[in-house]
Design a protein around this motif. Structure first.
Motif, PDB file in Angstrom:
ATOM      1  N   ILE A 121      64.483  33.690  44.887  1.00  0.00           N
ATOM      2  CA  ILE A 121      64.524  33.485  43.431  1.00  0.00           C
ATOM      3  C   ILE A 121      64.444  34.819  42.701  1.00  0.00           C
ATOM      4  CG2 ILE A 121      63.260  32.527  41.470  1.00  0.00           C
ATOM      5  CD1 ILE A 121      62.455  30.191  43.267  1.00  0.00           C
ATOM      6  N   TYR A 143      73.426  31.718  40.840  1.00  0.00           N
ATOM      7  CA  TYR A 143      72.946  30.915  41.971  1.00  0.00           C
ATOM      8  C   TYR A 143      71.892  29.905  41.536  1.00  0.00           C
ATOM      9  CZ  TYR A 143      70.468  29.711  46.270  1.00  0.00           C
ATOM     10  OH  TYR A 143      69.847  29.025  47.296  1.00  0.00           O
ATOM     11  N   MET A 144      71.005  30.276  40.605  1.00  0.00           N
ATOM     12  CA  MET A 144      69.906  29.396  40.229  1.00  0.00           C
ATOM     13  C   MET A 144      70.378  28.138  39.510  1.00  0.00           C
ATOM     14  SD  MET A 144      67.470  30.861  41.657  1.00  0.00           S
ATOM     15  CE  MET A 144      66.287  29.611  41.145  1.00  0.00           C
ATOM     16  N   LYS A 185      65.300  25.562  45.306  1.00  0.00           N
ATOM     17  CA  LYS A 185      64.349  26.656  45.551  1.00  0.00           C
ATOM     18  C   LYS A 185      63.171  26.562  44.578  1.00  0.00           C
ATOM     19  CE  LYS A 185      66.333  29.259  48.798  1.00  0.00           C
ATOM     20  NZ  LYS A 185      67.396  28.307  49.149  1.00  0.00           N
ATOM     21  N   THR A 229      66.288  28.565  35.382  1.00  0.00           N
ATOM     22  CA  THR A 229      65.154  28.650  36.302  1.00  0.00           C
ATOM     23  C   THR A 229      63.866  28.268  35.591  1.00  0.00           C
ATOM     24  OG1 THR A 229      66.231  30.443  37.521  1.00  0.00           O
ATOM     25  CG2 THR A 229      63.877  30.171  37.860  1.00  0.00           C
ATOM     26  N   ASN A 263      70.731  33.417  35.117  1.00  0.00           N
ATOM     27  CA  ASN A 263      69.834  32.665  35.990  1.00  0.00           C
ATOM     28  C   ASN A 263      68.496  32.293  35.356  1.00  0.00           C
ATOM     29  OD1 ASN A 263      71.183  32.588  38.738  1.00  0.00           O
ATOM     30  ND2 ASN A 263      71.262  34.787  38.345  1.00  0.00           N
ATOM     31  N   ASN A 274      67.603  36.922  42.773  1.00  0.00           N
ATOM     32  CA  ASN A 274      68.630  36.442  41.850  1.00  0.00           C
ATOM     33  C   ASN A 274      68.277  36.746  40.403  1.00  0.00           C
ATOM     34  OD1 ASN A 274      70.935  34.716  43.129  1.00  0.00           O
ATOM     35  ND2 ASN A 274      69.120  34.212  44.310  1.00  0.00           N
ATOM     36  N   GLY A 313      69.864  26.476  44.332  1.00  0.00           N
ATOM     37  CA  GLY A 313      68.989  27.290  43.488  1.00  0.00           C
ATOM     38  C   GLY A 313      67.894  26.463  42.847  1.00  0.00           C
TER      39      GLY A 313
END
Length: 322
Positions: A221, A168-169, A177, A104, A100, A224, A174
């Motif tokens: 966030i 998920y990110m 977010k 991100t 992730n 994750n 994600g």
């Protein structure tokens, strides 16, 4: 248990970390010769050149200059860390989820560099006199744009594909977010003057909405990145759905109340920019009150759209435990 996400019910794995079909090379200098490695080298060089050009002529006075310098230095530092981790094969020892974290950061970096590429020239460079400092500042803006494109390209390459099991990110919700928290931070910067909202309870409610939704999205966030989604008292998918729905409802109220009480004379607002004395002249490093109110209204609409998209896309995710 860690939770990964797929955009469809077909759970086939991918053979490429770059999204281009090339195999992942761990702990080898050859990682830099892969498309994603070369892209990260471009990110590293462009951010380094940007802050070096500005630092060499001390062209970063004021809050806007400080923000741009922070953006380039921060992006350079984290990109360097990512390259070192991949070159040394330290992904398993990294304290955050490597599934992730890189995407991100890439998404945040793209937004950071985009903001610097807009804010720095419009609120700082245009007020500089012609000469060496201005030339360096313009060149820094150019390299900031290159960095923005490079980080956005990484997001496009490494985001989740239909049928792929991923973190998920890397999915659309994600990434949304990241956008939601970033826009909220920009809103906080614009409402840093309490005089913009303390005279009306409705406006104070809007500020509370921005804070509540930001905290909830940030928690999602961090859960994750830390791979600790199982600490929640409710299932993580339910938490995400409830978060998105609640945020849509809260932001809908803010989208109505903020413009109403800021720009409608019946509620004490100022409908015309010309009536704001602070906007009568152009100031370096400064955004007048009316412009701040308008910016917050626009950003509120953007974040509401992001949360609506988040809510819609979340329905297409299938969560699997690994």
């Amino acid at each position: 248990m860690p939770v990964t996400v797929t955009r469809t019910t077909i759970t086939t794995t991918t053979t490429s970390s770059s999204g281009l079909g090339s195999p992942t090379i761990v702990g080898s200098p050859r990682a830099l010769t892969q498309p994603l490695g070369l892209l990260r080298l471009l990110q590293l060089v462009s951010t380094c050149v940007a802050f070096s050009l500005v630092a060499s002529v001390d062209a970063w006075t004021g809050s806007m200059g400080n923000w741009s310098m922070f953006t380039w230095c921060f992006c350079f530092s984290v990109t360097l860390i990512i390259l070192i981790v991949e070159l040394c094969g330290l992904q398993a020892r990294f304290p955050l989820s490597w599934r992730n974290f890189p995407i991100t950061f890439a998404c945040y970096a793209a937004l950071f560099c985009l903001s610097a590429s807009i804010i720095y020239p419009t609120t700082y460079v245009q007020f500089l006199p012609h000469g060496r400092s201005r030339d360096h500042a313009i060149a820094a803006t150019f390299f900031s744009c290159i960095a923005c494109v490079a980080y956005a390209t990484e997001v496009a390459w490494t985001r989740a594909r239909p049928g792929e099991i991923t973190g998920y990110m890397a999915t659309v919700p994600g990434l949304l977010k990241v956008l939601e928290t970033f826009v909220a931070c920009i809103i906080f910067a614009f409402i840093s003057d309490p005089n913009l909202y303390q005279h009306q309870p409705a406006l104070e409610w809007c500020v509370a909405v921005y804070a509540i939704c930001f905290i909830l999205a940030a928690i999602a966030i961090l859960l994750n990145l830390g791979e600790c989604t199982n600490v929640l008292p409710i299932p993580f998918p339910s938490f995400l759905s409830g978060l998105a729905l609640l945020s849509v409802l809260l932001y809908a109220t803010a989208l109505v109340l903020w413009p109403l009480y800021q720009f409608d004379e019946k509620y004490g607002g100022q409908p015309r920019r010309s009536r704001d004395v602070s906007c009568s002249r152009s100031h370096a490093y400064y955004v007048c009150a009316w412009d701040r109110r308008l910016a917050v209204a626009i950003l509120t609409a953007i974040n509401l759209l992001a949360y609506v998209a988040d809510l819609v896309h979340s329905a297409h995710l299938v969560f699997v435990k690994v």
